[in-house]
Design an enzyme around this catalytic site. Structure first.
Site, PDB file in Angstrom:
ATOM      1  N   HIS A 311     -13.916  -5.005 -26.281  1.00 51.59           N
ATOM      2  CA  HIS A 311     -15.101  -4.845 -25.433  1.00 51.59           C
ATOM      3  C   HIS A 311     -14.702  -5.066 -23.988  1.00 51.59           C
ATOM      4  CE1 HIS A 311     -19.165  -5.395 -23.844  1.00 51.59           C
ATOM      5  NE2 HIS A 311     -19.535  -4.699 -24.898  1.00 51.59           N
ATOM      6  N   ASP A 369     -20.426  -3.093 -33.424  1.00 47.14           N
ATOM      7  CA  ASP A 369     -20.348  -1.915 -34.290  1.00 47.14           C
ATOM      8  C   ASP A 369     -19.501  -2.127 -35.536  1.00 47.14           C
ATOM      9  OD1 ASP A 369     -21.910  -0.113 -32.727  1.00 47.14           O
ATOM     10  OD2 ASP A 369     -20.293  -0.114 -31.257  1.00 47.14           O
TER      11      ASP A 369
HETATM   12  N1  CMC Z   1      -7.868  -0.873 -30.639  1.00 44.59           N
HETATM   13  C1  CMC Z   1      -6.619  -0.984 -30.140  1.00 44.59           C
HETATM   14  N2  CMC Z   1      -6.323  -1.332 -28.886  1.00 44.59           N
HETATM   15  C2  CMC Z   1      -7.344  -1.602 -28.085  1.00 44.59           C
HETATM   16  C3  CMC Z   1      -8.678  -1.530 -28.520  1.00 44.59           C
HETATM   17  C4  CMC Z   1      -8.940  -1.156 -29.858  1.00 44.59           C
HETATM   18  N3  CMC Z   1     -10.171  -1.065 -30.329  1.00 44.59           N
HETATM   19  N4  CMC Z   1      -9.500  -1.835 -27.484  1.00 44.59           N
HETATM   20  C5  CMC Z   1      -8.717  -2.113 -26.444  1.00 44.59           C
HETATM   21  N5  CMC Z   1      -7.397  -1.970 -26.804  1.00 44.59           N
HETATM   22  C6  CMC Z   1      -6.232  -2.224 -25.958  1.00 44.59           C
HETATM   23  C7  CMC Z   1      -6.044  -1.134 -24.906  1.00 44.59           C
HETATM   24  O1  CMC Z   1      -5.249  -0.079 -25.411  1.00 44.59           O
HETATM   25  C8  CMC Z   1      -5.375  -1.898 -23.796  1.00 44.59           C
HETATM   26  O2  CMC Z   1      -4.040  -2.105 -24.172  1.00 44.59           O
HETATM   27  P1  CMC Z   1      -2.869  -2.150 -23.037  1.00 44.59           P
HETATM   28  O3  CMC Z   1      -3.192  -3.338 -22.181  1.00 44.59           O
HETATM   29  O4  CMC Z   1      -1.602  -2.287 -23.785  1.00 44.59           O
HETATM   30  O5  CMC Z   1      -2.980  -0.860 -22.285  1.00 44.59           O
HETATM   31  C9  CMC Z   1      -6.064  -3.276 -23.859  1.00 44.59           C
HETATM   32  O6  CMC Z   1      -6.492  -3.421 -25.223  1.00 44.59           O
HETATM   33  C10 CMC Z   1      -7.248  -3.426 -22.923  1.00 44.59           C
HETATM   34  O7  CMC Z   1      -8.194  -2.445 -23.275  1.00 44.59           O
HETATM   35  P2  CMC Z   1      -8.927  -1.498 -22.261  1.00 44.59           P
HETATM   36  O8  CMC Z   1      -8.787  -0.083 -22.734  1.00 44.59           O
HETATM   37  O9  CMC Z   1      -8.546  -1.792 -20.862  1.00 44.59           O
HETATM   38  O10 CMC Z   1     -10.423  -1.972 -22.491  1.00 44.59           O
HETATM   39  P3  CMC Z   1     -11.714  -1.306 -21.941  1.00 44.59           P
HETATM   40  O11 CMC Z   1     -12.555  -2.404 -21.434  1.00 44.59           O
HETATM   41  O12 CMC Z   1     -11.413  -0.184 -20.994  1.00 44.59           O
HETATM   42  O13 CMC Z   1     -12.361  -0.647 -23.244  1.00 44.59           O
HETATM   43  C11 CMC Z   1     -13.561  -0.401 -25.250  1.00 44.59           C
HETATM   44  C12 CMC Z   1     -13.341  -1.262 -24.019  1.00 44.59           C
HETATM   45  C13 CMC Z   1     -14.771  -0.949 -26.003  1.00 44.59           C
HETATM   46  C14 CMC Z   1     -13.890   1.043 -24.819  1.00 44.59           C
HETATM   47  C15 CMC Z   1     -12.296  -0.419 -26.128  1.00 44.59           C
HETATM   48  O14 CMC Z   1     -12.057  -1.752 -26.552  1.00 44.59           O
HETATM   49  C16 CMC Z   1     -12.439   0.497 -27.344  1.00 44.59           C
HETATM   50  O15 CMC Z   1     -12.183   1.709 -27.232  1.00 44.59           O
HETATM   51  N6  CMC Z   1     -12.808  -0.055 -28.534  1.00 44.59           N
HETATM   52  C17 CMC Z   1     -13.021   0.761 -29.720  1.00 44.59           C
HETATM   53  C18 CMC Z   1     -14.353   1.482 -29.641  1.00 44.59           C
HETATM   54  C19 CMC Z   1     -15.500   0.531 -29.878  1.00 44.59           C
HETATM   55  O16 CMC Z   1     -15.515  -0.238 -30.835  1.00 44.59           O
HETATM   56  N7  CMC Z   1     -16.519   0.650 -29.015  1.00 44.59           N
HETATM   57  C20 CMC Z   1     -17.765  -0.140 -29.135  1.00 44.59           C
HETATM   58  C21 CMC Z   1     -17.911  -1.101 -28.002  1.00 44.59           C
HETATM   59  S1  CMC Z   1     -19.213  -2.321 -28.279  1.00 44.59           S
HETATM   60  C22 CMC Z   1     -20.688  -1.437 -28.431  1.00 44.59           C
HETATM   61  C23 CMC Z   1     -20.992  -0.530 -27.308  1.00 44.59           C
HETATM   62  O17 CMC Z   1     -20.746  -0.802 -26.148  1.00 44.59           O
HETATM   63  O18 CMC Z   1     -21.536   0.514 -27.590  1.00 44.59           O
END
Ligand code: CMC
Length: 435
Positions: A311, A369
């Site tokens: 998140h 989720d």
């Molecule tokens: N699986 C694997 N790696 C992950 C995940 C994941 N679910 N989420 C984040 N990471 C990694 C990401 O690749 C990055 O790694 P690195 O530092 O090596 O590049 C690190 O963790 C930081 O992540 P980020 O991409 O900078 O995080 P963000 O804040 O941009 O993204 C997110 C947040 C929710 C989009 C992402 O965690 C994600 O895609 N999760 C899976 C989809 C999901 O479950 N979404 C629902 C969110 S909660 C309900 C809602 O808001 O609707």
């Protein structure tokens, strides 16, 4: 309004004697915020923050998240207390009005919602225009946006009464639209709302009943649906809410703004994740396959993510995920489902991920989720409807945030800047002179 400045931060342009003092603003809770509004005028520079991870775009009294502590408050009340002791319609009142209602206020609010649950008969025709296999989120975007066409003479957003009625219309009609999108997909007749039922029970009634036989809404399922709606009702300035605010900042009508929010919610990184979690669990299939799946997630050359994990704000357990997991056990127990392989698989996946350094070091925890889809599946809701249910719940949050924004005198059109990296100024070349 945020509190008056509690201090300042000074920014100096390297290699010059030019600097600017930026006031530090504070809210009721949360870190201080540097007010950069005069930065461009004073120093001729602006800030770069793709994804807005370090940028507050508004002040708001509605929802507060402490991502490090895993805290979520609606109007100051902890989500755990609300999930346990309140229900969705009361929370809708709370989010929109700022205070918990007394009995008379709640009754009046509920009546205000229920008197708007029906759709204009003409809207039935919209559904016929969609393919039967259309994703219900596509139908939601279209039909919710189209509501504006039915109230076009009543869209003066500067009139508080118009805003109040538009809010009621949206909260009341969105479950009917959602249920009809589902009925259309499965070829069953549309079921009209029943205003003698509660919000969640009526939604289940419109989803599950058919005219051919009586249908009794299960109180267990109605309670579970209500809990799911409560947990999804608002979540401060997430992508879809920011979309609603951005669209609303132009003066666009609320139906168009909420349709924009639904579109933003659909993506798998946001509300579409609940559907994606079930797909992922289906693809993993068996606990023996978890290590190979986790290896793919960790492989930087793959774009596989552990859906339902991570998140932008929570760097600890999402408090909604904890409640959702407990609810999942309760619902399966109450439904007499002793063995749900998907739940076993999800718990094993969670256990393995939470002991893996990749997830620990990045502070990735289950989000709302991760378990919601398992509950919805046990309730007999098809996967394609999961994100729609999220949209039904979040409509209350979107409407509350939209209303707050319109009523905020400091509100301006949302208009981010950019770093331009394209070609510098150059002269046009006639086609016969181009190489
Ligand atoms: N699986 C694997 N790696 C992950 C995940 C994941 N679910 N989420 C984040 N990471 C990694 C990401 O690749 C990055 O790694 P690195 O530092 O090596 O590049 C690190 O963790 C930081 O992540 P980020 O991409 O900078 O995080 P963000 O804040 O941009 O993204 C997110 C947040 C929710 C989009 C992402 O965690 C994600 O895609 N999760 C899976 C989809 C999901 O479950 N979404 C629902 C969110 S909660 C309900 C809602 O808001 O609707």
């Amino acid at each position: 309004m945020s509190n008056p400045a509690t201090g300042s931060v000074t920014l100096t342009l390297d290699g010059s004697n030019r600097s600017v003092s930026l006031p530090l603003l504070g809210g009721t809770l949360g870190p201080q915020v540097a007010d950069i509004r005069k930065l461009y005028n004073e120093l001729g520079i602006f800030t770069f923050d793709p994804g807005y991870g370090g940028t507050a775009a508004c002040d708001s009294k509605i929802t507060y998240i402490d991502g490090d502590e895993g805290v979520l408050l609606y109007r100051g009340y902890p989500i755990e207390q609300l999930a346990e002791q309140s229900d969705f319609i009361e929370i809708a009142y709370l989010l929109m009005n700022g205070e918990l209602p007394n009995a008379a206020e709640l009754k009046a609010f509920e009546t205000g919602v229920t008197r708007h649950t029906m759709l204009h008969e003409q809207i039935r025709n919209f559904f016929q225009g969609f393919r039967r296999d259309a994703h219900p989120m596509a139908v939601m975007c279209g039909v919710v946006g189209a509501l504006a066409a039915f109230y076009h003479d009543n869209l003066d957003i500067h009139d508080p009464e118009v805003r109040r009625i538009a809010a009621f219309r949206l909260i009341a009609k969105v479950p009917t639209i959602a249920a009809w999108a589902y009925k259309y997909a499965i070829g069953q007749p549309f079921v009209y709302p029943r205003n003698d039922l509660g919000y969640a029970a009526n939604f289940l009634y419109m989803l599950n009943s058919v005219p051919a036989e009586p249908y009794e809404v299960s109180p267990i399922l109605a309670r579970a649906m209500d809990r799911i709606l409560v947990l999804h009702a608002d979540h401060e300035q997430n992508a879809s809410t920011s979309t609603v605010r951005l669209a609303g900042s132009t003066g666009a009508n609320p139906f168009a703004c909420i349709a924009a929010g639904i579109a933003a919610l659909w993506g798998p990184a946001h509300g579409g994740a609940n559907e994606a979690v079930l797909k992922m669990l289906g693809e993993i299939g068996h606990a023996d396959n978890i290590p190979a799946f986790i290896a793919k997630v960790k492989d930087k050359n793959s774009d596989v993510k552990l859906m339902g994990f991570g998140h932008r704000v929570y760097k600890n357990f999402d408090p909604r995920a904890k409640i959702m997991k407990e609810t999942c056990h309760e619902v399966l127990g109450e439904l007499g489902i002793k063995d749900e392989p998907l739940l076993d698989l999800a718990m094993e996946l969670e256990r393995i991920a939470l002991t893996d350094d990749y997830f620990i070091s990045r502070k990735l925890y289950p989000n709302v989720d991760f378990y919601s889809g398992i509950i919805l599946k046990a309730m007999g809701i098809p996967t394609s409807m999961f994100t729609v249910i999220f949209a039904v719940a979040r409509t209350v949050g979107w409407v509350s945030q939209w209303k707050e924004m319109i009523e905020d005198p400091s509100q301006r059109i949302g208009r981010p800047r950019q770093i331009y990296t394209g070609a510098a100024t150059r002269d046009f070349v006639p086609i016969d002179k181009r190489g």
